[in-house]
Design a protein around this motif. Structure first.
Motif, PDB file in Angstrom:
ATOM      1  N   GLY A   1     -20.017  12.881 -90.723  1.00  0.00           N
ATOM      2  CA  GLY A   1     -19.640  14.049 -89.923  1.00  0.00           C
ATOM      3  C   GLY A   1     -20.767  15.060 -89.908  1.00  0.00           C
ATOM      4  N   GLY A   2     -21.273  15.338 -88.708  1.00  0.00           N
ATOM      5  CA  GLY A   2     -22.374  16.300 -88.549  1.00  0.00           C
ATOM      6  C   GLY A   2     -21.889  17.572 -87.891  1.00  0.00           C
TER       7      GLY A   2
ATOM      8  N   GLY B   1     -19.556  21.757 -91.540  1.00  0.00           N
ATOM      9  CA  GLY B   1     -19.395  21.399 -92.953  1.00  0.00           C
ATOM     10  C   GLY B   1     -20.392  20.349 -93.397  1.00  0.00           C
ATOM     11  N   GLY B   2     -20.514  19.269 -92.625  1.00  0.00           N
ATOM     12  CA  GLY B   2     -21.418  18.177 -93.006  1.00  0.00           C
ATOM     13  C   GLY B   2     -22.868  18.630 -93.047  1.00  0.00           C
TER      14      GLY B   2
ATOM     15  N   GLY C   1     -17.705  24.090 -78.066  1.00  0.00           N
ATOM     16  CA  GLY C   1     -17.011  25.162 -78.777  1.00  0.00           C
ATOM     17  C   GLY C   1     -17.495  26.523 -78.312  1.00  0.00           C
ATOM     18  N   ALA C   2     -16.910  27.535 -78.887  1.00  0.00           N
ATOM     19  CA  ALA C   2     -17.302  28.901 -78.528  1.00  0.00           C
ATOM     20  C   ALA C   2     -17.722  29.601 -79.821  1.00  0.00           C
ATOM     21  N   GLY C   3     -17.136  30.773 -80.113  1.00  0.00           N
ATOM     22  CA  GLY C   3     -17.630  31.542 -81.245  1.00  0.00           C
ATOM     23  C   GLY C   3     -17.006  31.153 -82.577  1.00  0.00           C
ATOM     24  N   VAL C   4     -17.767  31.340 -83.633  1.00  0.00           N
ATOM     25  CA  VAL C   4     -17.210  31.346 -84.991  1.00  0.00           C
ATOM     26  C   VAL C   4     -17.701  32.640 -85.643  1.00  0.00           C
TER      27      VAL C   4
ATOM     28  N   ALA D   1     -16.913  14.568 -94.181  1.00  0.00           N
ATOM     29  CA  ALA D   1     -16.858  15.880 -93.503  1.00  0.00           C
ATOM     30  C   ALA D   1     -16.537  15.610 -92.047  1.00  0.00           C
TER      31      ALA D   1
ATOM     32  N   VAL E   1     -11.077  10.143 -90.603  1.00  0.00           N
ATOM     33  CA  VAL E   1     -10.715   8.732 -90.805  1.00  0.00           C
ATOM     34  C   VAL E   1     -10.725   8.421 -92.305  1.00  0.00           C
TER      35      VAL E   1
ATOM     36  N   TRP F   1     -11.165  20.637 -78.304  1.00  0.00           N
ATOM     37  CA  TRP F   1     -11.935  21.862 -78.209  1.00  0.00           C
ATOM     38  C   TRP F   1     -12.417  22.091 -76.790  1.00  0.00           C
TER      39      TRP F   1
ATOM     40  N   LEU G   1     -14.549  17.199 -97.516  1.00  0.00           N
ATOM     41  CA  LEU G   1     -15.154  18.538 -97.407  1.00  0.00           C
ATOM     42  C   LEU G   1     -14.769  19.142 -96.050  1.00  0.00           C
TER      43      LEU G   1
ATOM     44  N   ALA H   1     -11.743  18.158 -93.078  1.00  0.00           N
ATOM     45  CA  ALA H   1     -11.184  16.885 -93.560  1.00  0.00           C
ATOM     46  C   ALA H   1     -10.312  17.140 -94.788  1.00  0.00           C
TER      47      ALA H   1
ATOM     48  N   GLY I   1     -12.351  28.624 -91.111  1.00  0.00           N
ATOM     49  CA  GLY I   1     -12.615  27.171 -91.055  1.00  0.00           C
ATOM     50  C   GLY I   1     -14.064  26.850 -91.399  1.00  0.00           C
TER      51      GLY I   1
END
Ligand code: FAD
Length: 405
Positions: A24-25, A28-29, A56-59, A168, A174, A247, A299, A302, A313
């Motif tokens: 997962g990139g 988190g990854g 996506g948009a903002g975090v 991640a 999965v 998303w 992580l 996940a 998040g």
């Protein structure tokens, strides 16, 4: 960055140090890869998408993760692509009357808050890694392990052998099924319409602050991203039909405008400038009792997918990443399973509090109160919880737990 779609490729990572594979990139990854590299660990990231793309948009990056990103050398880059959010940030009732200020720093005042476009954050995290350590087009489909080694299988036929595997791979992980009982995501009953408005179209919109309006079953959040050139908005409304867990699903702008038509006039005025909106079904899961099995741990989403009502998040996944690296950095091939267990022991309780806190905050924001003065009092009092959240130093906590173990 490598992309490989071959029949069968067995990748055995170099043996000069422990070998960690991250599946997962996402934020988190990639944060875990940065934190592990920072502690000298050999790490490779495998992402299912053909490219680390602009989705996506903002975090909101909050002080608890900003201080960690400074420690792993990317804090300034994040600040440079983000937009500072500070004094003047406020909670309002739906008519625009003031409820309380929004806390935007930790107690020291040194670490603040930034609105960041998710794609910009992914770019900063990816650019800080050696390009050959990120592999796109690798979708994990299987996992096995014995006492000595873990193996991840990918849909392109590749197999990766490593000493530890970090899953991640997001809310639909999965690999989670290898450590926990299967469970379905929980539908919150709300959806979020979200998108970006160029700041030049709304020159009257205040800069440098976050604003949140609360009303019956709805709330509306706005903050700047990308140096203030884009205004990120999110309108949370009850789901009248089952929303995509996506998303990128396109939303109906007129339906969004209708939801907030009678609110503080600045909201309809902003929404009049919106050209596209995405529609995002809000799901989380109950906290897991276990994240780790031998050489595999979870992580980020996940491990603890959460509702966005505390904006944590991404921030909790960055805390996970830095704490993980503290335990894995000094580990040997033999002691890695114990290091992963120590990481989980440290992180599970805090992330559970944040997961449940996000649900509770959603109920406040959506005004599930007979007497709204109780809501307002809880919002004003939430500064204590926010301080607990923002003052926490995940690296220091991990170092302390490591020293005690
Ligand atoms: P995620 O960010 O979900 O990343 C998981 C990564 O794993 C993804 O890149 C995914 O493609 C990859 N992956 C999944 N399955 C596999 C597999 N089998 N094999 C290999 N790779 C796999 N939060 C917000 O607050 N605002 C947003 O606008 C927002 N937009 C988002 C857009 C997208 C496309 C995604 C995936 C997430 C978004 N989030 C957003 C969520 C937020 O980024 C996460 O809550 C947080 O960053 C935790 O990240 P994560 O890395 O644990 O999970």
């Amino acid at each position: 960055m490598t992309t490989k779609h071959q029949e069968k490729q067995v990748i055995t990572m170099p043996r000069n140090s422990i070998r960690v594979a991250i599946v997962g990139g996402g934020i988190g990854g990639l944060a875990a890869a940065n934190a592990l590299l920072h502690r000298g660990v050999d790490v490779q990231v495998y992402e299912q998408a053909p490219a680390l793309g602009e989705v996506g948009a903002g975090v909101l990056i909050t002080p608890n993760s900003l201080r960690l990103m400074h420690r792993i050398g990317i804090g300034d880059a994040v600040a440079a692509v983000g937009a500072g959010v500070g004094d003047g940030s406020r909670y309002y009732r739906e008519d625009g009357s003031l409820v309380a200020p929004i806390l935007t720093t930790d107690s020291s005042g040194w670490n603040g808050m930034f609105g960041v476009h998710r794609a910009d954050l992914v770019d900063v995290l990816a650019e800080a890694l050696p390009s050959e350590s990120v592999h796109t087009g690798y979708r994990a489909v299987g996992f096995s392990q014995d006492a000595d080694e873990a193996v991840v299988r990918f849909d392109n036929g590749a197999e990766v052998r490593a000493d530890a595997v970090i899953a991640a791979d997001g809310i639909h992980s999965v690999l989670r099924s290898c450590v926990a009982e299967p469970s379905a995501p929980i539908d919150s009953g709300s959806v979020a319409y979200r998108g970006l408005v160029p700041a030049e179209r709304v020159p009257w919109w205040p800069t440098g602050i976050s604003q949140l309006w609360m009303g019956e079953q709805r709330h509306f959040l706005v903050y700047p991203v990308r140096g203030g050139t884009l205004i990120n908005y999110v309108g949370f409304v009850p789901s009248h039909e089952k929303a995509a867990e996506s998303w990128t699903a396109l939303g109906d702008i007129d339906a969004l405008r209708k939801e907030f038509a009678t609110w503080d006039p600045v909201i309809p005025r902003l929404l009049a400038e919106v050209e596209t909106t995405n529609w995002w079904g809000l799901y989380d899961r109950d906290p897991l009792a276990n994240w780790t099995q031998g050489r595999l741990t979870l992580l980020g989403d996940a491990a603890h997918p959460m509702l966005p009502h505390l904006g944590q998040g991404a921030n909790q996944s960055i805390e996970d990443a830095v704490a993980l690296a503290v335990f894995v950095g000094p580990a040997t091939r033999e002691s890695l399973p114990e290091a992963l267990r120590c990481y989980e022991n440290l992180r599970r309780q805090r992330t559970q509090q944040v997961q449940l806190g996000a649900r509770a905050n959603g109920r406040r924001y959506d005004s599930h109160f007979e007497d709204l003065s109780e809501r307002d009092a809880e919002i004003a009092g939430s500064v204590r919880f926010r301080s607990w959240l923002y003052d926490y130093d995940a690296e220091a906590a991990a170092l302390e737990a490591l020293a005690a173990s």
